[in-house]
Enzyme design. Structure first.
Site, PDB file in Angstrom:
ATOM      1  N   TYR A   6       0.644  -1.286   0.209  1.00 28.44           N
ATOM      2  CA  TYR A   6       0.176  -0.086  -0.082  1.00 28.44           C
ATOM      3  C   TYR A   6       0.687   1.345   0.058  1.00 28.44           C
ATOM      4  O   TYR A   6       1.566   1.423   1.114  1.00 28.44           O
ATOM      5  CB  TYR A   6      -0.906  -0.052   1.120  1.00 28.44           C
ATOM      6  CG  TYR A   6      -2.039  -1.203   1.368  1.00 28.44           C
ATOM      7  CD1 TYR A   6      -2.161  -2.011   0.070  1.00 28.44           C
ATOM      8  CD2 TYR A   6      -2.424  -1.636   2.636  1.00 28.44           C
ATOM      9  CE1 TYR A   6      -3.089  -2.889   0.131  1.00 28.44           C
ATOM     10  CE2 TYR A   6      -3.232  -2.803   2.402  1.00 28.44           C
ATOM     11  CZ  TYR A   6      -3.642  -3.586   1.208  1.00 28.44           C
ATOM     12  OH  TYR A   6      -4.526  -4.512   1.233  1.00 28.44           O
TER      13      TYR A   6
ATOM     14  N   PRO B  69     -15.225  -4.877   2.532  1.00 23.87           N
ATOM     15  CA  PRO B  69     -16.445  -5.105   3.208  1.00 23.87           C
ATOM     16  C   PRO B  69     -17.489  -4.178   2.508  1.00 23.87           C
ATOM     17  O   PRO B  69     -18.561  -4.479   2.740  1.00 23.87           O
ATOM     18  CB  PRO B  69     -16.170  -4.977   4.435  1.00 23.87           C
ATOM     19  CG  PRO B  69     -15.217  -3.945   4.552  1.00 23.87           C
ATOM     20  CD  PRO B  69     -14.253  -4.363   3.584  1.00 23.87           C
ATOM     21  N   LEU B  70     -17.105  -2.903   2.091  1.00 22.01           N
ATOM     22  CA  LEU B  70     -18.151  -1.837   1.608  1.00 22.01           C
ATOM     23  C   LEU B  70     -18.035  -2.142   0.302  1.00 22.01           C
ATOM     24  O   LEU B  70     -18.765  -1.058  -0.451  1.00 22.01           O
ATOM     25  CB  LEU B  70     -17.980  -0.625   2.184  1.00 22.01           C
ATOM     26  CG  LEU B  70     -17.664  -0.401   3.725  1.00 22.01           C
ATOM     27  CD1 LEU B  70     -17.305   1.016   4.149  1.00 22.01           C
ATOM     28  CD2 LEU B  70     -19.126  -0.854   4.383  1.00 22.01           C
ATOM     29  N   ALA B  71     -17.444  -2.908  -0.565  1.00 17.12           N
ATOM     30  CA  ALA B  71     -17.327  -2.929  -1.820  1.00 17.12           C
ATOM     31  C   ALA B  71     -16.699  -1.770  -2.367  1.00 17.12           C
ATOM     32  O   ALA B  71     -17.186  -1.118  -3.310  1.00 17.12           O
ATOM     33  CB  ALA B  71     -18.866  -3.066  -2.538  1.00 17.12           C
ATOM     34  N   GLN B  72     -15.814  -1.112  -1.812  1.00 15.26           N
ATOM     35  CA  GLN B  72     -15.226   0.042  -1.944  1.00 15.26           C
ATOM     36  C   GLN B  72     -16.049   1.320  -2.152  1.00 15.26           C
ATOM     37  O   GLN B  72     -16.232   1.733  -3.120  1.00 15.26           O
ATOM     38  CB  GLN B  72     -14.112  -0.067  -3.139  1.00 15.26           C
ATOM     39  CG  GLN B  72     -13.102  -1.174  -2.853  1.00 15.26           C
ATOM     40  CD  GLN B  72     -12.060  -0.885  -3.845  1.00 15.26           C
ATOM     41  OE1 GLN B  72     -12.262  -0.830  -5.036  1.00 15.26           O
ATOM     42  NE2 GLN B  72     -10.888  -1.613  -3.415  1.00 15.26           N
TER      43      GLN B  72
ATOM     44  N   GLY C 263     -19.193   0.952  -2.599  1.00 12.89           N
ATOM     45  CA  GLY C 263     -20.079   0.475  -4.036  1.00 12.89           C
ATOM     46  C   GLY C 263     -19.446   0.790  -5.236  1.00 12.89           C
ATOM     47  O   GLY C 263     -20.081   0.216  -6.145  1.00 12.89           O
TER      48      GLY C 263
ATOM     49  N   LEU D 253     -17.272  -1.185  -6.442  1.00 14.34           N
ATOM     50  CA  LEU D 253     -17.008  -2.552  -6.909  1.00 14.34           C
ATOM     51  C   LEU D 253     -18.510  -3.109  -7.399  1.00 14.34           C
ATOM     52  O   LEU D 253     -18.632  -4.250  -8.025  1.00 14.34           O
ATOM     53  CB  LEU D 253     -16.545  -3.645  -5.915  1.00 14.34           C
ATOM     54  CG  LEU D 253     -15.094  -3.370  -5.456  1.00 14.34           C
ATOM     55  CD1 LEU D 253     -14.387  -4.439  -4.398  1.00 14.34           C
ATOM     56  CD2 LEU D 253     -14.130  -3.226  -6.755  1.00 14.34           C
TER      57      LEU D 253
END
Ligand code: NDP
Length: 283
Positions: A54, A194-197, A199, A201
């Site tokens: 990262y 976990p938050l699908a980036q 949304g 994704l």
């Protein structure tokens, strides 16, 4: 009592931690990122997930700054590039991570994804790092069911403490075989994205009518529903990345949200599991 996750021989950790991907990339955001992580620790999100990848070490430097003077309060996780995951390269990579993190040890060190170095060599390197006191335990990331079965029958392979994989409401492929297998082994699963980036994704996730309606009824945010759903699964923890204190507070509060079986059914109907084996999703 909020759900806790137990890595090997460790006191329970809250089932929501903090991710750091994309931190350390922009100098202007540095202060906010440090503050967000510190606020998270204050609120009990004490597991921090980072990686040498990262921002090419930049995220580890942010974490190092955030935990200065309070190393003992956090459970520090970092990851090694696959091409560094063996022999002397693994030792050097871990030492470099520790230097950036300003810490003497990692609580958990993960193989970031499977590359060309044989898993046996990675296990040996992890064991050497453990013996040297540089890591407390090790695990893997992005390994699918077959890889995990292969790993855990190797000498020392059963010591693998976790598998960190992509898992969110709109990407439920692991429920077919990998998740049940990990649960059977008592091996915690760390759900990344976990938050699908937020949304990115999955179009339509964050503003899905059924989720928006449920969130409004419960007086919570859709993001919180997504986290509460993940950690309702036995042995699953979520590591959302938040660059602002406001988001950290929301994520921390998601630990207290209880979903009824009916609510879970509504969410799962809106985003069904594939129902058959699919290759492990990754970003
Ligand atoms: P996440 O699903 O955690 O989404 C992060 C995004 O969600 C950011 O844009 C963030 O915005 C936003 N966000 C955070 N909290 C909220 C909230 N309460 N409401 C609305 N939006 C919110 O994606 P990541 O890819 O970051 O995954 C999480 C972590 O998992 C990573 O940071 C990393 O540590 C790990 N990971 C591991 C991988 C692996 O291969 N092992 C691969 C990918 C991720 P903002 O920053 O503005 O707060």
């Amino acid at each position: 009592m909020t759900r806790q996750i137990h890595f090997s021989a460790n006191k329970g950790l809250p089932a929501i931690g903090q991710g750091t991907w994309a931190m350390g990339e922009k100098a202007l955001q540095r202060r906010d990122e440090v503050h967000a992580l510190q606020a998270g620790i204050d609120l009990g999100l004490t597991l921090i997930d980072t990686a040498e990848m990262y921002a090419e070490g930049g995220a580890e430097r942010i974490v190092g700054e955030a935990i200065r003077g309070r190393r003992d309060e956090v459970f520090l996780v970092s990851k090694v590039y696959p091409w560094n995951a063996g022999g002397e390269r693994a030792i050097a990579a871990c030492e470099a991570s520790l230097k950036r993190l300003q810490s003497d040890y990692l609580d958990l060190y993960l193989l970031h994804w499977r590359g060309d170095i044989p898993l046996e060599e990675t296990v040996s390197a992890m064991q050497a790092l453990k013996q040297q006191g540089k890591i407390r335990r090790w695990g893997v990331s992005n390994l699918d069911y077959d890889d995990m079965r292969e790993l855990t029958v190797l000498a020392g392979g059963a010591e693998c403490a976790t598998n960190q994989v992509l898992y969110h409401l709109a990407s439920r492929g692991i429920e077919h075989d990998l998740l049940p297998w990990c649960q059977q082994q008592n091996m915690p699963v760390m759900a990344y994205c976990p938050l699908a980036q937020a949304g990115r994704l999955r179009d339509g996730l964050m503003n899905h009518p059924a989720l928006k309606q449920m969130a409004a009824q419960k007086g919570v945010a859709v993001a919180q529903l997504l986290l509460a759903w993940l950690i309702s699964h036995n042995g699953v923890m979520a590591i959302p990345k938040a660059g602002s204190v406001a988001h950290v507070k929301e994520n921390a509060a998601a630990r207290e949200i209880t979903l009824s079986n009916e609510e879970i059914a509504v969410m799962e109907k809106a985003f069904p599991a594939p129902g058959h084996k699919t290759p492990l999703a990754m970003v």
